[in-house]
Design a protein around this motif. Structure first.
Motif, PDB file in Angstrom:
ATOM      1  N   ARG A   1      -8.491   5.289   3.869  1.00 18.80           N
ATOM      2  CA  ARG A   1      -8.446   4.223   4.892  1.00 18.80           C
ATOM      3  C   ARG A   1      -9.518   4.461   5.961  1.00 18.80           C
ATOM      4  NH1 ARG A   1      -2.253   2.132   5.546  1.00 18.80           N
ATOM      5  NH2 ARG A   1      -1.835   2.027   3.313  1.00 18.80           N
TER       6      ARG A   1
ATOM      7  N   ASP B   1       6.685   1.279   3.627  1.00 24.32           N
ATOM      8  CA  ASP B   1       5.482   0.450   3.503  1.00 24.32           C
ATOM      9  C   ASP B   1       5.612  -0.838   4.317  1.00 24.32           C
ATOM     10  OD1 ASP B   1       2.965  -0.210   2.609  1.00 24.32           O
ATOM     11  OD2 ASP B   1       3.619  -0.893   0.629  1.00 24.32           O
TER      12      ASP B   1
ATOM     13  N   ARG C   1       1.067  -4.987   7.660  1.00 25.17           N
ATOM     14  CA  ARG C   1       1.426  -6.411   7.656  1.00 25.17           C
ATOM     15  C   ARG C   1       2.295  -6.761   8.855  1.00 25.17           C
ATOM     16  NH1 ARG C   1       3.318  -6.098   1.699  1.00 25.17           N
ATOM     17  NH2 ARG C   1       2.869  -3.903   2.163  1.00 25.17           N
TER      18      ARG C   1
END
Ligand code: IPE
Ligand code: IPE
Ligand code: MG
Length: 239
Positions: free
Chosen positions: A74, A23, A27
């Motif tokens: 998504r 993950d 970011r």
């Protein structure tokens, strides 16, 4: 041996079976002003690096979460980029790993994956079937709840009698019955949840959460997680 029995570690306290929730690609990309697709691409490079590190560190089985059943929600552009990356990874990264003795298997639903990708997945699985150095399991369109429901469907379809339903007969019907229960589950990027990954199989796994974003993960971070695992005492409910 059933899937729920064969995750045991050896006497050295070394994790033989590791699972990673990869993950933090989004970011990582946002922090650099890059597109999310670039983040996923860098994530694929981290996967290759981590598989090589796992070999060096004596891991025997590595399961990675690449795409969840929830990730279809998504934006279409991102889903498209992830499907493209699946093909690219099979073509570019995994053949080199195959030469190093890595056996790759995918687990999850296959029916929603484009046919061309499905064929590439099956081909890689066939070509690496005899490799024994490291077992790599890639979860793609995987969700643990869906896996459990599917396993129950298979029990019913097989007309298994109620008295014959057991942990073993259920686990035999998972997507990848040979996947060992993870000794250690690592999640990167600071999130502390399982997000529908291996809920049954991780019943007694040690969990390690690291702040490192997945594209920055590699040998040092894997080594640190394995060290942390070695310090844990596993009791399985006993004294
Ligand atoms: C993990 O990175 C990759 C997938 C879930 C496919 P993310 O894309 O979830 O990265 P963050 O959580 O947004 O940083
Ligand atoms: C979990 O990450 C799925 C994968 C790593 C493939 P997500 O980023 O999708 O999970 P949530 O939404 O933060 O729980
Ligand atoms: Mg995420």
């Amino acid at each position: 041996m059933s899937a729920s029995q064969n995750g045991a570690r050896d006497d050295s306290g070394r994790a033989r079976s590791v699972a990673i929730i990869m993950d933090g690609n989004g970011r990582w990309a946002a922090g650099r002003g890059l597109s999310v697709a670039e983040g996923h691409r860098e994530g694929a490079r981290a996967l290759r690096r981590t598989v090589e590190a796992a070999i060096d560190l004596g891991v025997e089985s590595l399961a990675v979460y690449a795409f969840s059943t929830e990730n279809w929600a998504r934006p279409a552009e991102e889903v498209g980029a992830l499907l493209e990356l699946l093909d690219e990874t099979i073509e570019r990264e995994l053949p080199d790993l195959a030469k190093q003795g890595v056996r790759t298997r995918f687990f999850g639903r296959r029916d929603r994956i484009p046919e061309a990708s499905r064929e590439k997945m099956a081909e890689l699985e066939r070509e690496t079937a005899a490799n024994v150095r490291l077992q790599l399991w890639i979860a793609f369109d995987y969700g643990s709840r869906g896996e459990l429901v599917e396993a129950v469907r298979r029990l019913v379809a097989d007309q298994v009698l109620p008295e014959d339903v057991s942990e073993q007969t259920l686990a035999e019907r998972f997507y990848a019955p040979e996947l060992p229960d993870p000794d250690l589950v690592i999640r990167t990027s600071g999130e502390q949840r399982l997000s529908n990954f291996l809920l049954w199989q991780s019943a007694y796994s040690e969990l390690v959460f690291t702040e490192t974003l997945w594209p920055d993960f590699g040998k040092d971070a894997l080594g640190a997680a394995l060290d942390e695992y070695a310090r844990r005492a596993r009791r399985y409910g006993a004294r």
